[in-house]
Design an enzyme around this catalytic site. Structure first.
Site, mmCIF file in Angstrom:
data_model
loop_
_atom_site.group_PDB
_atom_site.id
_atom_site.type_symbol
_atom_site.label_atom_id
_atom_site.label_comp_id
_atom_site.label_asym_id
_atom_site.label_seq_id
_atom_site.Cartn_x
_atom_site.Cartn_y
_atom_site.Cartn_z
ATOM 1 N N HIS A 248 0.843 -1.205 0.000
ATOM 2 C CA HIS A 248 0.000 0.000 0.000
ATOM 3 C C HIS A 248 0.882 1.262 0.000
ATOM 4 C CE1 HIS A 248 -2.952 -3.015 1.538
ATOM 5 N NE2 HIS A 248 -3.745 -2.335 0.713
ATOM 6 N N HIS A 252 1.143 1.508 -5.632
ATOM 7 C CA HIS A 252 -0.188 0.887 -5.662
ATOM 8 C C HIS A 252 -1.254 1.907 -6.073
ATOM 9 C CE1 HIS A 252 -3.802 -1.229 -4.486
ATOM 10 N NE2 HIS A 252 -4.061 -0.318 -3.566
ATOM 11 N N HIS A 288 -6.686 6.895 -3.060
ATOM 12 C CA HIS A 288 -7.613 6.022 -2.333
ATOM 13 C C HIS A 288 -6.961 5.301 -1.157
ATOM 14 C CE1 HIS A 288 -5.700 2.676 -4.481
ATOM 15 N NE2 HIS A 288 -6.333 1.860 -3.653
ATOM 16 N N ASP A 289 -5.627 5.143 -1.148
ATOM 17 C CA ASP A 289 -4.939 4.478 -0.028
ATOM 18 C C ASP A 289 -3.859 5.367 0.575
ATOM 19 O OD1 ASP A 289 -6.178 2.069 0.490
ATOM 20 O OD2 ASP A 289 -5.041 0.949 -1.010
#
Length: 392
Positions: A248, A252, A288-289
């Site tokens: 992550h 990614h 998003h992460d």
């Protein structure tokens, strides 16, 4: 008194006693019995007819009228559901007035057949939706997740912000190569053969800039805004907010961004989404992460981490990603959404939050169910769009 022999042998009654034989005629008696039987039969038929009329009236009020109302409502909703892919052509009144009764009767029959076909299609859809919507037993890792699933399934989401519908007539063909990504790398991106995790930080930033400025459904809009410098600063800060996790990490986020772009191209998203919607979807994909801690939500909940306490054990990491992303967007130098009007910004913020929270695997089954229902309801429209706009 004279007695004549009856016309029917069955009307003769014989009584024999020793040497005496007595013959009786029962003709009148048998005729009376026959008349009585006929009267009884007609009485029963009359009673049956009266009962049928009474029952018909009851069935009409108890069954047929409610069924007619149900069918009427069903026809109305069927017309709404199928209006994109099923239309009965309407002819001008003048032309319709010149038609003969035979033509009108033929058209009426055709319309009835079309309505029956439409009802059949919608009923098939309803069956598919029911099969999809029925909750299926699934295994959960812990009791808290199961409780959350039950609560989530029971929440009605009526207060939804709708995205503006401003689709394009065609995809933008011109590419922007100012990000400095080579032709070979662009080809690898298109074929999913580029390992973005192994690229150096500078090249990762360039690839992110290339992807966000070369998504067919919004690159024209991005060029008009003249935000390339702000976009590069945004990407740089987002990259710095990603932690050095084995998976992550920024690689990614970049990989997801590239995949989202390819999927948007595959579905010809310019026919479905507005340019603004596609752009904020790319922003959400990249971030998003962001600031991921390298552990899962369950670990944070079980260890009573400060973030779990802050977000009440619900989508802990996903809420962190949203918060971090909008902290970056709150800075004017990195706010790539500052060009939006207030109403569009509210839609973009709501959409970004929704899609990032949707990456919580607890919501995965519900999201798959919603997508299945959406496809089942609109599959004819999707097929028609695919025929009208072949993949470019």
């Amino acid at each position: 008194m004279d007695f004549s022999e009856p016309r029917r042998a069955a009307s003769i009654a014989e009584v024999e006693y020793k040497h005496v034989l007595l013959l009786y005629t029962l003709e009148v008696v048998r005729q009376s019995e026959a008349i009585s039987n006929l009267c009884l039969m007609f009485s029963v038929l009359l009673i049956m007819l009266i009962t049928c009329f009474v029952m018909n009236s009851s069935v009409n009020s108890v069954v047929l009228k409610p069924l007619q109302r149900v069918v009427g409502v069903l026809r109305q909703h069927c017309a709404e559901i199928m209006k994109m892919t099923f239309e009965i052509p309407q002819e001008p009144e003048e032309k319709a007035g010149r038609k003969s009764s035979k033509d009108l009767s033929s058209n009426a029959d055709e319309n009835k057949e079309q309505e029956v076909e439409m009802l059949e299609k919608v009923l098939v859809k309803i069956v598919h939706i029911f099969e999809t919507a029925v909750l299926k037993t699934r295994r959960t890792n812990n009791e808290e997740e199961a409780m959350f699933l039950d609560n989530f399934a029971g929440v009605e989401k009526n207060d939804k912000t709708q995205a503006p519908i401003m689709t394009l007539q065609g995809a933008d063909k011109s590419e922007d190569h100012s990000a400095g990504v080579s032709a070979e790398m662009r080809k690898q991106l298109e074929h999913r053969s580029l390992n973005l995790f192994e690229e150096p930080d500078e090249m990762q930033r360039r690839v992110a800039l290339y992807v966000m400025t070369n998504t067919r459904s919004c690159r024209r809009w991005v060029r008009r805004q003249g935000m390339q410098e702000t976009l590069m600063k945004f990407i740089t800060v987002i990259q710095s907010k990603y932690q050095a996790n084995p998976f992550h990490n920024f690689g990614h986020g970049l990989d997801v961004l590239s995949e989202v772009r390819l999927y948007l191209h595959r579905i010809n998203s310019y026919t479905i989404f507005s340019e603004v919607t596609v752009f904020w979807l790319l922003v959400a994909a990249l971030g998003h992460d962001v600031n991921h801690l390298g552990v899962n939500n369950q670990f944070l909940v079980e260890t009573s981490h400060a973030l779990a306490l802050k977000y009440n054990d619900k989508s802990v990491l996903e809420n962190l990603h949203c918060s971090t992303l909008f902290e970056v967007l709150s800075d004017a130098s990195t706010n790539v959404l500052k060009v939006l009007e207030k109403a569009d910004y509210k839609v973009a913020r709501a959409g970004i939050v929704e899609v990032i929270l949707g990456t919580d695997m607890v919501r995965h089954s519900e999201d798959i169910k919603a997508l299945s229902i959406a496809y089942t309801v609109h599959q004819e429209a999707f097929a028609a769009a695919a025929r009208e706009h072949p993949q470019e």
